[in-house]
Design a protein around this motif. Structure first.
Motif, mmCIF file in Angstrom:
data_model
loop_
_atom_site.group_PDB
_atom_site.id
_atom_site.type_symbol
_atom_site.label_atom_id
_atom_site.label_comp_id
_atom_site.label_asym_id
_atom_site.label_seq_id
_atom_site.Cartn_x
_atom_site.Cartn_y
_atom_site.Cartn_z
ATOM 1 N N ILE A 1 -23.124 -32.407 40.276
ATOM 2 C CA ILE A 1 -21.703 -32.608 39.974
ATOM 3 C C ILE A 1 -20.858 -31.680 40.855
ATOM 4 N N GLU A 2 -21.344 -30.465 41.001
ATOM 5 C CA GLU A 2 -20.612 -29.503 41.848
ATOM 6 C C GLU A 2 -20.508 -30.037 43.280
ATOM 7 N N TYR A 3 -21.624 -30.539 43.829
ATOM 8 C CA TYR A 3 -21.627 -31.106 45.195
ATOM 9 C C TYR A 3 -20.676 -32.310 45.275
ATOM 10 N N ALA A 4 -20.794 -33.170 44.264
ATOM 11 C CA ALA A 4 -20.005 -34.410 44.302
ATOM 12 C C ALA A 4 -18.515 -34.097 44.285
ATOM 13 N N MET A 5 -18.137 -33.068 43.552
ATOM 14 C CA MET A 5 -16.716 -32.716 43.476
ATOM 15 C C MET A 5 -16.254 -31.967 44.714
ATOM 16 N N TRP A 6 -17.198 -31.291 45.354
ATOM 17 C CA TRP A 6 -16.886 -30.465 46.530
ATOM 18 C C TRP A 6 -16.604 -31.313 47.769
ATOM 19 N N ALA A 7 -17.285 -32.453 47.873
ATOM 20 C CA ALA A 7 -17.339 -33.176 49.155
ATOM 21 C C ALA A 7 -16.058 -33.922 49.519
ATOM 22 N N ASP A 8 -15.758 -33.917 50.829
ATOM 23 C CA ASP A 8 -14.719 -34.813 51.374
ATOM 24 C C ASP A 8 -15.353 -36.118 51.830
ATOM 25 N N LEU A 9 -16.651 -36.053 52.106
ATOM 26 C CA LEU A 9 -17.345 -37.241 52.621
ATOM 27 C C LEU A 9 -18.846 -37.052 52.406
ATOM 28 N N MET A 10 -19.521 -38.152 52.061
ATOM 29 C CA MET A 10 -20.987 -38.117 52.072
ATOM 30 C C MET A 10 -21.467 -39.121 53.110
ATOM 31 N N ILE A 11 -22.386 -38.644 53.960
ATOM 32 C CA ILE A 11 -22.995 -39.524 54.971
ATOM 33 C C ILE A 11 -24.460 -39.681 54.600
ATOM 34 N N ILE A 12 -24.981 -40.906 54.579
ATOM 35 C CA ILE A 12 -26.434 -41.085 54.438
ATOM 36 C C ILE A 12 -26.936 -41.692 55.742
ATOM 37 N N ALA A 13 -27.676 -40.907 56.504
ATOM 38 C CA ALA A 13 -28.147 -41.354 57.823
ATOM 39 C C ALA A 13 -29.449 -40.645 58.188
ATOM 40 N N PRO A 14 -30.543 -41.330 58.343
ATOM 41 C CA PRO A 14 -30.676 -42.761 58.147
ATOM 42 C C PRO A 14 -30.725 -43.097 56.650
ATOM 43 N N ALA A 15 -30.264 -44.302 56.326
ATOM 44 C CA ALA A 15 -30.391 -44.801 54.958
ATOM 45 C C ALA A 15 -31.486 -45.862 54.969
ATOM 46 N N THR A 16 -32.591 -45.592 54.265
ATOM 47 C CA THR A 16 -33.672 -46.590 54.198
ATOM 48 C C THR A 16 -33.245 -47.729 53.288
ATOM 49 N N ILE A 17 -33.978 -48.833 53.368
ATOM 50 C CA ILE A 17 -33.609 -49.970 52.515
ATOM 51 C C ILE A 17 -33.821 -49.611 51.042
ATOM 52 N N ASN A 18 -34.758 -48.717 50.784
ATOM 53 C CA ASN A 18 -35.018 -48.277 49.416
ATOM 54 C C ASN A 18 -33.817 -47.517 48.850
ATOM 55 N N THR A 19 -33.314 -46.556 49.638
ATOM 56 C CA THR A 19 -32.154 -45.784 49.165
ATOM 57 C C THR A 19 -30.926 -46.674 49.066
ATOM 58 N N ILE A 20 -30.759 -47.572 50.043
ATOM 59 C CA ILE A 20 -29.607 -48.498 49.990
ATOM 60 C C ILE A 20 -29.656 -49.305 48.693
ATOM 61 N N ALA A 21 -30.854 -49.832 48.377
ATOM 62 C CA ALA A 21 -31.002 -50.644 47.162
ATOM 63 C C ALA A 21 -30.666 -49.815 45.926
ATOM 64 N N LYS A 22 -31.161 -48.572 45.917
ATOM 65 C CA LYS A 22 -30.950 -47.738 44.736
ATOM 66 C C LYS A 22 -29.477 -47.363 44.569
ATOM 67 N N VAL A 23 -28.844 -46.950 45.674
ATOM 68 C CA VAL A 23 -27.436 -46.547 45.568
ATOM 69 C C VAL A 23 -26.572 -47.753 45.197
ATOM 70 N N ALA A 24 -26.899 -48.907 45.793
ATOM 71 C CA ALA A 24 -26.095 -50.115 45.520
ATOM 72 C C ALA A 24 -26.196 -50.546 44.060
ATOM 73 N N HIS A 25 -27.277 -50.125 43.399
ATOM 74 C CA HIS A 25 -27.452 -50.533 41.998
ATOM 75 C C HIS A 25 -27.376 -49.370 41.018
ATOM 76 N N GLY A 26 -26.856 -48.252 41.488
ATOM 77 C CA GLY A 26 -26.581 -47.143 40.579
ATOM 78 C C GLY A 26 -27.789 -46.375 40.077
ATOM 79 N N PHE A 27 -28.910 -46.459 40.799
ATOM 80 C CA PHE A 27 -30.078 -45.662 40.394
ATOM 81 C C PHE A 27 -29.843 -44.193 40.723
#
Ligand code: CTP
Length: 402
Positions: free
Chosen positions: A83-109
């Motif tokens: 929560i501290e990180y999420a509130m701190w950030a101006d931007l989050m970059i995911i690079a590289p984003a695997t298809i697994n992480t993309i699937a999970k983030v897209a579905h709120g895992f």
């Protein structure tokens, strides 16, 4: 000095388990070099590819891999770091984003440190997918990418090329410089606001040949036109770039037509304009060319004392505008505004951008530019010294808002 948008920005950098993770080192290094504060979060599979130590060294900050860091396990530190990180950030970059992480983030895992953090994010999210060709093409992967994009994530699509498997096709993580440019777009509060717009841009000098080895040229580097092309692409436009001779490179998705002389540029502009909605003439087109082109090299013994010149055609003045948006540039040393207004009217433009060469760090060869934008309505705006990429974005925003 112009204001670098990255300076002082708080960026969470997520790394997932793909071979492209080695390129993330360059990304983190570039962000740190540009004075962003970077905190890296890795998935357990990312650690199989690259050591957290590499990222903690590059970012000068601890790397998070475990959802439950050791300091929390004995109950002495109950901090809710995600929560501290999420509130701190101006931007989050995911690079590289695997298809697994993309699937999970897209579905709120939220099943590891990275996805847990992403689920709590308040800042914009930039995702640069990377996968092998069939995994990238996979219907579910594409659906998940679209799902992220339609929920306001900025996607830097994978590029086509050779992949780790030896196969070739779409799936390679976008070039590091393109991801940095995209991060700049997002941090500037911009998005893909030119979707489907077809934009034609000219850039660079023209060379007017004297003989097979000599030419008349000018000091234009092409940087401004290339910056506009890149910014327009990252904002969703379909971009064609007609380029005079330069050493610059654009993104692979930008259609580049290389030309040499003013006459060649005119021919290409006429042809390409039919398929475009907007023309931005950033090229420094020669106004004069040698009257004759010698077919053999002029020798010392020829005792050359003059080269007769003749006018080239003015491309902007002569093209059929057909209701398209036409933007010109004006490079002036004196009476910049009145000269530019004269050009705006004479060439029947919608907008003209003055490159002010009065500032030492402006125009030719520099990476920065001081511009004044004048619309045909009379509306004007003077901008401070900006990077050419920042100036490019201002120019595009001025065109959209007109
Ligand atoms: N331009 C053009 N064709 C030319 C010369 C210039 O289309 N033969 C375009 C440039 O790309 C730029 C604008 O016209 O967008 C103004 O260019 P600039 O060189 O500043 O002005 P000129 O009209 O050539 O006038 P001068 O050089 O006398 O200032």
């Amino acid at each position: 000095m112009h204001n670098d948008i990255f300076s002082g920005k708080k960026i969470i950098f997520g790394v997932t388990g793909g071979i492209a993770a080695y390129k993330s080192c360059f990304l983190v290094r570039e962000l740190a070099k540009r004075n962003a504060e970077v905190r890296v979060v890795m998935t357990p599979s990312a650690v199989e590819f690259i050591s957290p130590l590499t990222f903690s060294t590059l970012s000068n900050y601890n790397v998070v891999v475990d959802t439950f860091p050791a300091t929390q396990k004995d109950g002495t530190n109950t901090s809710t770091w995600h929560i501290e990180y999420a509130m701190w950030a101006d931007l989050m970059i995911i690079a590289p984003a695997t298809i697994n992480t993309i699937a999970k983030v897209a579905h709120g895992f939220a099943d590891n440190a990275l996805t847990t953090l992403a689920s709590a994010l308040r800042s914009p999210l930039l995702v640069a997918p990377a996968a092998d060709v069939d995994m990238y093409k996979n219907k579910f992967t594409q659906e998940n990418i679209n799902r992220l994009e339609s929920n306001d994530a900025y996607i830097v699509k994978a590029e086509s090329g050779e992949l780790a498997s030896g196969l070739s096709g779409y799936g390679r993580m976008a070039d590091v410089n393109k991801i940095i440019d995209a991060a700049e777009i997002v941090l500037s509060g911009l998005k893909k606001d030119l979707p489907g717009k077809k934009i034609l841009i000219t850039a660079g000098p023209t060379y007017e040949d004297i003989d097979p080895v000599r030419f008349i040229g000018n000091r234009s580097s092409g940087k401004m036109g290339y910056a506009i092309a890149k910014a327009a692409f990252l904002r969703g436009a379909d971009v064609t770039l007609i380029s005079g001779p330069t050493l610059l490179t654009a993104y692979p998705e930008i259609k580049i037509i290389s030309v040499r002389s003013a006459a060649e540029m005119k021919k290409s502009v006429e042809k390409e304009l039919r398929n475009n909605d907007i023309l931005i003439m950033a090229a420094a087109v020669a106004d004069f060319r040698p009257l004759t082109l010698k077919s053999r090299k002029i020798k010392k013994e020829d005792k050359l004392t003059e080269i007769k010149l003749t006018r080239t055609d003015d491309i902007l003045a002569s093209i059929k505008k057909d209701g398209k948006i036409i933007v010109g540039f004006a490079l002036e040393t004196d009476n910049e505004k009145s000269n530019a207004v004269k050009k705006l009217k004479a060439k029947n433009l919608d907008m003209i951008v003055i490159n002010s060469v009065r500032d030492k760090k402006s125009a030719f060869e520099y990476d920065t530019n001081k511009i004044i934008v004048i619309h045909n309505t009379g509306k004007q705006k003077l901008y401070p010294l900006l990077s050419k990429f920042q100036a490019a974005n201002k120019i595009l925003s001025e065109i959209i808002s007109a």
